[in-house]
Scaffold this motif. Structure first.
Motif, PDB file in Angstrom:
ATOM      1  N   UNK A 214     -58.493  42.908 -40.097  1.00 51.04           N
ATOM      2  CA  UNK A 214     -58.452  43.061 -41.541  1.00 51.04           C
ATOM      3  C   UNK A 214     -57.133  42.526 -42.100  1.00 51.04           C
ATOM      4  N   UNK A 215     -57.129  42.223 -43.382  1.00 49.57           N
ATOM      5  CA  UNK A 215     -55.906  41.757 -44.017  1.00 49.57           C
ATOM      6  C   UNK A 215     -54.904  42.911 -44.078  1.00 49.57           C
ATOM      7  N   UNK A 216     -53.614  42.619 -44.175  1.00 49.09           N
ATOM      8  CA  UNK A 216     -52.604  43.676 -44.201  1.00 49.09           C
ATOM      9  C   UNK A 216     -52.888  44.701 -45.311  1.00 49.09           C
ATOM     10  N   UNK A 217     -52.741  45.970 -44.966  1.00 50.26           N
ATOM     11  CA  UNK A 217     -53.015  47.050 -45.916  1.00 50.26           C
ATOM     12  C   UNK A 217     -51.721  47.758 -46.298  1.00 50.26           C
ATOM     13  N   UNK A 218     -51.704  48.331 -47.496  1.00 50.02           N
ATOM     14  CA  UNK A 218     -50.537  49.073 -47.966  1.00 50.02           C
ATOM     15  C   UNK A 218     -50.303  50.302 -47.088  1.00 50.02           C
ATOM     16  N   UNK A 219     -49.038  50.618 -46.876  1.00 46.24           N
ATOM     17  CA  UNK A 219     -48.648  51.771 -46.071  1.00 46.24           C
ATOM     18  C   UNK A 219     -48.142  52.870 -47.001  1.00 46.24           C
ATOM     19  N   UNK A 220     -48.649  54.088 -46.804  1.00 49.39           N
ATOM     20  CA  UNK A 220     -48.314  55.218 -47.662  1.00 49.39           C
ATOM     21  C   UNK A 220     -47.621  56.310 -46.865  1.00 49.39           C
ATOM     22  N   UNK A 221     -47.024  57.240 -47.600  1.00 43.28           N
ATOM     23  CA  UNK A 221     -46.546  58.487 -47.020  1.00 43.28           C
ATOM     24  C   UNK A 221     -46.981  59.637 -47.929  1.00 43.28           C
ATOM     25  N   UNK A 222     -47.163  60.806 -47.356  1.00 38.77           N
ATOM     26  CA  UNK A 222     -47.528  61.990 -48.130  1.00 38.77           C
ATOM     27  C   UNK A 222     -46.281  62.599 -48.740  1.00 38.77           C
ATOM     28  N   UNK A 223     -46.359  62.928 -50.025  1.00 37.80           N
ATOM     29  CA  UNK A 223     -45.255  63.562 -50.736  1.00 37.80           C
ATOM     30  C   UNK A 223     -45.778  64.851 -51.345  1.00 37.80           C
ATOM     31  N   UNK A 224     -45.368  65.989 -50.809  1.00 37.80           N
ATOM     32  CA  UNK A 224     -45.844  67.275 -51.297  1.00 37.80           C
ATOM     33  C   UNK A 224     -45.417  67.491 -52.737  1.00 37.80           C
ATOM     34  N   UNK A 225     -46.374  67.872 -53.593  1.00 32.50           N
ATOM     35  CA  UNK A 225     -46.068  68.153 -54.987  1.00 32.50           C
ATOM     36  C   UNK A 225     -45.531  66.955 -55.723  1.00 32.50           C
ATOM     37  N   UNK A 226     -46.040  65.774 -55.379  1.00 36.84           N
ATOM     38  CA  UNK A 226     -45.548  64.544 -55.995  1.00 36.84           C
ATOM     39  C   UNK A 226     -45.918  64.482 -57.458  1.00 36.84           C
ATOM     40  N   UNK A 227     -45.735  63.328 -58.028  1.00 34.49           N
ATOM     41  CA  UNK A 227     -45.797  63.121 -59.471  1.00 34.49           C
ATOM     42  C   UNK A 227     -47.008  63.739 -60.147  1.00 34.49           C
ATOM     43  N   UNK A 228     -46.892  63.847 -61.442  1.00 29.27           N
ATOM     44  CA  UNK A 228     -47.988  64.283 -62.309  1.00 29.27           C
ATOM     45  C   UNK A 228     -48.417  65.728 -62.081  1.00 29.27           C
ATOM     46  N   UNK A 229     -47.455  66.561 -61.677  1.00 25.69           N
ATOM     47  CA  UNK A 229     -47.745  67.987 -61.557  1.00 25.69           C
ATOM     48  C   UNK A 229     -48.726  68.317 -60.469  1.00 25.69           C
ATOM     49  N   UNK A 230     -48.664  67.610 -59.347  1.00 28.35           N
ATOM     50  CA  UNK A 230     -49.648  67.806 -58.284  1.00 28.35           C
ATOM     51  C   UNK A 230     -49.271  68.914 -57.315  1.00 28.35           C
TER      52      UNK A 230
END
Length: 277
Positions: A214-230
């Motif tokens: 597959x083509x290169x995919x974006x890499x993420x990390x989990x951020x507890x309580x991240x933006x937008x009041x989550x």
């Protein structure tokens, strides 16, 4: 030296041990494990259950905490030292008595990413097994593993639980594999991406990773309580991680048959391990 007759042994202090259930996706990044959960087992070299497979475990030491004893048991049998280890249950019902001597096992569990699975060196007496193809197990370890899997599948709406199985950074495709492995069901990738990204709890690292052809995919990390009041652990954003809200996976808190017959709960635990003798 033996402890009297059966009646006397029933009144004696119980033998106490500690064991650990480790759950991982594909061990060491192996493709054969994709879509399934795996766990390491140890072949017993003495009676009882000589030659049978069992959970890693060991005894307790007066100068060590329970957690330290669990780590010591893992290191002596599998060479693994997971970053996350937590008490799950204590198994100590009368059906676990051997020859009248009470037996108690303090149960821990651990969720590990693929980087941590490389610490385990397989051999004649230590090996990885997929959770749906387990060999004959010693003691009541099959029931303990079933209970650990049930706990995991009913904690999947907490994003940090699923993320522990994929590692600190990941592509959405890798996280999707974790959810399919835990639920045991196929999940539409496009719908999965939309729901998980809507939670606001993933941060794009800016890196790219190629997986297979597959083509290169974006890499993420989990951020507890991240933006937008989550941050609200009981709000709508947590539901976005819950497959039960998508019409798949565990639909309620129904426990597998049996654990409460010989099990007592220890505190409030959100992750896994299991018993030792």
């Amino acid at each position: 030296m033996g402890i009297g007759n059966v009646s006397e042994r029933r009144l004696a202090p119980p033998q106490v041990g500690v064991s650990v259930v480790i759950l991982a996706l594909a061990p060491d990044g192996g493709e054969t494990g994709r879509g399934r959960l795996w766990l390491p087992l140890v072949r017993r070299v003495r009676q009882p259950y000589l030659g049978c497979w069992a959970l890693p475990g060991g005894g307790l030491f007066a100068d060590r905490s329970l957690e330290d004893c669990a780590y010591a048991a893992l290191e002596s049998t599998t060479s693994m030292h997971p970053r996350y280890l937590e008490q799950l249950y204590t198994f100590g019902g009368p059906d676990r008595s051997r020859g009248g001597l009470p037996m108690v096992s303090v149960v821990y569990w651990a969720l590990v990413g693929q980087a941590e699975t490389r610490d385990l060196v397989e051999g004649d007496n230590v090996a990885w097994f997929p959770e749906d193809e387990l060999p004959e197990l010693a003691f009541d370890h099959r029931r303990i593993i079933d209970y650990a899997l049930w706990r995991l599948r009913n904690k999947i709406e907490y994003p940090d639980v699923a993320v522990r199985l994929v590692g600190e950074t990941f592509t959405l495709g890798q996280l999707h594999d974790v959810y399919e492995a835990i639920t045991g069901e196929s999940i539409d990738l496009a719908n999965f991406r939309r729901r998980i990204l809507a939670s606001g709890q993933l941060e794009d690292t800016g890196a790219k990773q190629r997986v297979g052809r597959h083509r290169p995919a974006a890499v993420y990390r989990y951020v507890s309580g991240a933006a937008n009041g989550a941050a609200d652990p009981d709000g709508e954003r947590r539901d976005l991680w819950n497959p039960a809200q998508w019409g798949i996976g565990p639909q309620g808190p129904r426990e597998p048959h049996g654990p409460h017959e010989s099990t007592s709960r220890i505190g409030s635990t959100d992750a896994l391990s299991a018993l030792a003798r």
